[in-house]
Design an enzyme around this catalytic site. Structure first.
Site, PDB file in Angstrom:
ATOM      1  N   ASN A 149       0.654  -1.385  -0.043  1.00 15.73           N
ATOM      2  CA  ASN A 149       0.011   0.028  -0.021  1.00 15.73           C
ATOM      3  C   ASN A 149       0.785   1.235  -0.036  1.00 15.73           C
ATOM      4  O   ASN A 149       1.930   1.341   0.388  1.00 15.73           O
ATOM      5  CB  ASN A 149      -1.116   0.016   1.047  1.00 15.73           C
ATOM      6  CG  ASN A 149      -2.135  -0.815   1.032  1.00 15.73           C
ATOM      7  OD1 ASN A 149      -2.661  -1.093  -0.090  1.00 15.73           O
ATOM      8  ND2 ASN A 149      -2.564  -1.425   2.148  1.00 15.73           N
TER       9      ASN A 149
ATOM     10  N   CYS B 221      -5.483  -7.474  -4.028  1.00 20.69           N
ATOM     11  CA  CYS B 221      -5.832  -6.130  -4.790  1.00 20.69           C
ATOM     12  C   CYS B 221      -6.478  -6.695  -5.816  1.00 20.69           C
ATOM     13  O   CYS B 221      -5.718  -7.197  -7.121  1.00 20.69           O
ATOM     14  CB  CYS B 221      -4.628  -5.309  -4.739  1.00 20.69           C
ATOM     15  SG  CYS B 221      -5.191  -3.691  -5.639  1.00 20.69           S
ATOM     16  N   GLY B 222      -7.656  -6.474  -6.032  1.00 22.16           N
ATOM     17  CA  GLY B 222      -8.296  -7.004  -7.327  1.00 22.16           C
ATOM     18  C   GLY B 222      -8.140  -6.213  -8.510  1.00 22.16           C
ATOM     19  O   GLY B 222      -7.868  -6.604  -9.408  1.00 22.16           O
TER      20      GLY B 222
ATOM     21  N   HIS C  44     -12.577  -6.694   5.034  1.00 22.07           N
ATOM     22  CA  HIS C  44     -13.516  -5.495   4.761  1.00 22.07           C
ATOM     23  C   HIS C  44     -14.520  -5.542   5.685  1.00 22.07           C
ATOM     24  O   HIS C  44     -15.176  -6.482   6.162  1.00 22.07           O
ATOM     25  CB  HIS C  44     -14.065  -5.776   3.325  1.00 22.07           C
ATOM     26  CG  HIS C  44     -12.987  -5.419   2.349  1.00 22.07           C
ATOM     27  ND1 HIS C  44     -13.040  -4.426   1.558  1.00 22.07           N
ATOM     28  CD2 HIS C  44     -12.037  -6.547   1.820  1.00 22.07           C
ATOM     29  CE1 HIS C  44     -11.938  -4.554   0.741  1.00 22.07           C
ATOM     30  NE2 HIS C  44     -11.486  -5.608   0.666  1.00 22.07           N
TER      31      HIS C  44
ATOM     32  N   ASN D 187     -10.618  -2.439   5.673  1.00 19.70           N
ATOM     33  CA  ASN D 187     -11.085  -1.562   4.529  1.00 19.70           C
ATOM     34  C   ASN D 187     -12.503  -1.489   4.745  1.00 19.70           C
ATOM     35  O   ASN D 187     -13.295  -2.273   5.184  1.00 19.70           O
ATOM     36  CB  ASN D 187     -10.844  -2.465   3.046  1.00 19.70           C
ATOM     37  CG  ASN D 187      -9.484  -2.773   2.840  1.00 19.70           C
ATOM     38  OD1 ASN D 187      -8.743  -1.879   2.185  1.00 19.70           O
ATOM     39  ND2 ASN D 187      -9.192  -3.844   3.005  1.00 19.70           N
TER      40      ASN D 187
ATOM     41  N   GLU E 200      -9.519   2.514   1.785  1.00 18.11           N
ATOM     42  CA  GLU E 200      -8.743   1.475   1.759  1.00 18.11           C
ATOM     43  C   GLU E 200      -7.659   1.787   2.690  1.00 18.11           C
ATOM     44  O   GLU E 200      -6.826   2.734   2.936  1.00 18.11           O
ATOM     45  CB  GLU E 200      -8.300   1.540   0.328  1.00 18.11           C
ATOM     46  CG  GLU E 200      -7.481   0.301   0.160  1.00 18.11           C
ATOM     47  CD  GLU E 200      -7.063  -0.061  -1.416  1.00 18.11           C
ATOM     48  OE1 GLU E 200      -6.451  -1.043  -1.637  1.00 18.11           O
ATOM     49  OE2 GLU E 200      -7.286   0.901  -2.299  1.00 18.11           O
ATOM     50  N   ARG E 201      -7.604   0.717   3.497  1.00 17.61           N
ATOM     51  CA  ARG E 201      -6.476   0.765   4.628  1.00 17.61           C
ATOM     52  C   ARG E 201      -4.914   0.875   4.049  1.00 17.61           C
ATOM     53  O   ARG E 201      -4.775   0.434   3.004  1.00 17.61           O
ATOM     54  CB  ARG E 201      -6.600  -0.703   5.545  1.00 17.61           C
ATOM     55  CG  ARG E 201      -6.153  -1.845   4.688  1.00 17.61           C
ATOM     56  CD  ARG E 201      -5.921  -2.899   5.649  1.00 17.61           C
ATOM     57  NE  ARG E 201      -5.686  -4.095   4.789  1.00 17.61           N
ATOM     58  CZ  ARG E 201      -5.376  -5.404   5.044  1.00 17.61           C
ATOM     59  NH1 ARG E 201      -5.032  -5.490   6.298  1.00 17.61           N
ATOM     60  NH2 ARG E 201      -5.034  -6.284   4.151  1.00 17.61           N
TER      61      ARG E 201
ATOM     62  N   CYS F 103     -11.889   0.002  -5.648  1.00 18.84           N
ATOM     63  CA  CYS F 103     -11.118  -0.981  -5.010  1.00 18.84           C
ATOM     64  C   CYS F 103     -11.720  -2.595  -5.423  1.00 18.84           C
ATOM     65  O   CYS F 103     -13.266  -2.692  -5.135  1.00 18.84           O
ATOM     66  CB  CYS F 103     -11.572  -0.856  -3.538  1.00 18.84           C
ATOM     67  SG  CYS F 103     -10.838  -1.993  -2.377  1.00 18.84           S
ATOM     68  N   GLY F 104     -11.151  -3.176  -6.076  1.00 16.67           N
ATOM     69  CA  GLY F 104     -11.870  -4.429  -6.488  1.00 16.67           C
ATOM     70  C   GLY F 104     -12.046  -5.346  -5.590  1.00 16.67           C
ATOM     71  O   GLY F 104     -13.053  -5.965  -5.583  1.00 16.67           O
TER      72      GLY F 104
ATOM     73  N   GLY G 117     -12.842  -4.539  -2.411  1.00 15.50           N
ATOM     74  CA  GLY G 117     -13.994  -3.937  -1.868  1.00 15.50           C
ATOM     75  C   GLY G 117     -15.390  -4.012  -2.704  1.00 15.50           C
ATOM     76  O   GLY G 117     -16.333  -4.280  -2.030  1.00 15.50           O
TER      77      GLY G 117
END
Length: 272
Positions: free
Chosen positions: A65, A74-75, A151, A182, A200-201, A209-210, A212
Site C-alpha cells: 500500500n 488487490c483486485g 473488509h 477496509n 482503503e487501509r 477497490c476491486g 471492496g
C-alpha cells in the site's frame, strides 16, 4: 541501481508495477515502497506491485500500500497484472492463488472463495459477521468479509452523503480489527446494481477497490439485498461481480497501462 517500471490503473486505482520475473529486483522494503508511492516526491501510486517467480503458480504478486504496508490481495491490481501478462495466468498472492484471464471487456479474475468466520476476517473477538453489533457515528451493523484482505461493509440509504474521509480512518484503526480493515459504504439501487465508496487501509479514499467491490457484492448477496450477479459502481467506474454456486467470486472489469519509465534506487536513500 536503475529499475524499469510500468504505471497502470484499474478504474483510477493506480499502481507502479516492478517486474522481477526474469531478473531479481533489489529488496523492496516498507520505506522504499512508500517513497515510490509518494505523489509529490516519488512516482506516485495507490499500490506498488512486485512480480516474482513462483513455485505454485505462473508467478507471484506482492502488494504494498501507499504507506508501505504489505497486503494480501488487490483486485484492481490483479486485473492490471493480467493485462500486462497478456494471457491467462494463475497468480500467487498473500491471500491465496487467483486466476486472471483476458476477456472481451477487460480482464476477468477468479478471486477465490470469501471467508466469513470472525477469526478469518480477523476480528479481535467472536461476533456475528453478517450483522456486527457495532457502530461508528451513524454507520452500524456492518458485514465483515475477507476476500484476501479484511473488509467491513456498511449499507446506507445514500453512500454519496457519507463523509467517509472523516470516519474511515477511525474504523480502519479500531482495535476490533487487529490487521486494520477496509471500509466500504454502499447503497443497493436494484437487485443487480450497487453504488460504493471505499476507504482503503493504508491508502485512504480510493477511486476504485476491486476486493471492496467483491466484498460488498457478496455482503449484499448474503443479506438477500441483490442477486448473485451485480454491477458495482465506484467513483472510477464499474465492475461486474458474480458469486457462483461453487462459492467462488468472479470479478470482471477494465485495466489500463498509463506509461513506462525508469527510476534509480540511489534517488531514494535511507533516511538517517
Amino acid at each position: 541501481m536503475r529499475i524499469g517500471f510500468t504505471k497502470m490503473h484499474g478504474l483510477g486505482n493506480d499502481f507502479v508495477v516492478l517486474d522481477g520475473r526474469d531478473a531479481p529486483l533489489p529488496v523492496i522494503d516498507m520505506r522504499l515502497a512508500s517513497a515510490l508511492a509518494d505523489r509529490r516526491t516519488g512516482i506516485g501510486c495507490d499500490q506498488l506491485i512486485l512480480l516474482e517467480t513462483s513455485n505454485v503458480a505462473d508467478f507471484r504478486m506482492r502488494i504494498f500500500n501507499a504507506d508501505g504496508s504489505e497486503v494480501g490481495a488487490c483486485g484492481n491490481a490483479t486485473r492490471a497484472v493480467g493485462l500486462l501478462h497478456g494471457a491467462p495466468a494463475r497468480i500467487e498472492t498473500g491471500g491465496g492463488i487467483v486466476a486472471a484471464s483476458p476477456v472481451e471487456n477487460g480482464i476477468s479474475v477468479d478471486m477465490g472463495e470469501p471467508r466469513f468466520a470472525w477469526e478469518e476476517i480477523p476480528l479481535a473477538y467472536a461476533m456475528d459477521t453478517l450483522s456486527m453489533p457495532v457502530g461508528w457515528d451513524g454507520l452500524d451493523a456492518p458485514v465483515a468479509v475477507n476476500v484476501g484482505n479484511p473488509h467491513a461493509v456498511f449499507f446506507v440509504a445514500d453512500c454519496d452523503a457519507v463523509d467517509l474521509a472523516a470516519i474511515g480512518p477511525e474504523i480502519e484503526h479500531d482495535p476490533l480489527f487487529p490487521e486494520r480493515v477496509n471500509v466500504n459504504v454502499a447503497t443497493v439501487d436494484a437487485r443487480d446494481a450497487i453504488r460504493l465508496h471505499v476507504w482503503e487501509r493504508g491508502v485512504g479514499l480510493t477511486r476504485a477497490c476491486g476486493t471492496g467491490a467483491c466484498a460488498t457484492a457478496v455482503a449484499a448477496m448474503r443479506r438477500s439485498l441483490c442477486d448473485r450477479e451485480a454491477t458495482v459502481t465506484l467513483p472510477g467506474g464499474t465492475l461486474r461481480i458474480a458469486w457462483g454456486n461453487d462459492d467462488r467470486i468472479l470479478m470482471t472489469g477494465p485495466a489500463s497501462e498509463s506509461f513506462r519509465g525508469i527510476f534509480d534506487t540511489d534517488d531514494y536513500p535511507p533516511t538517517a
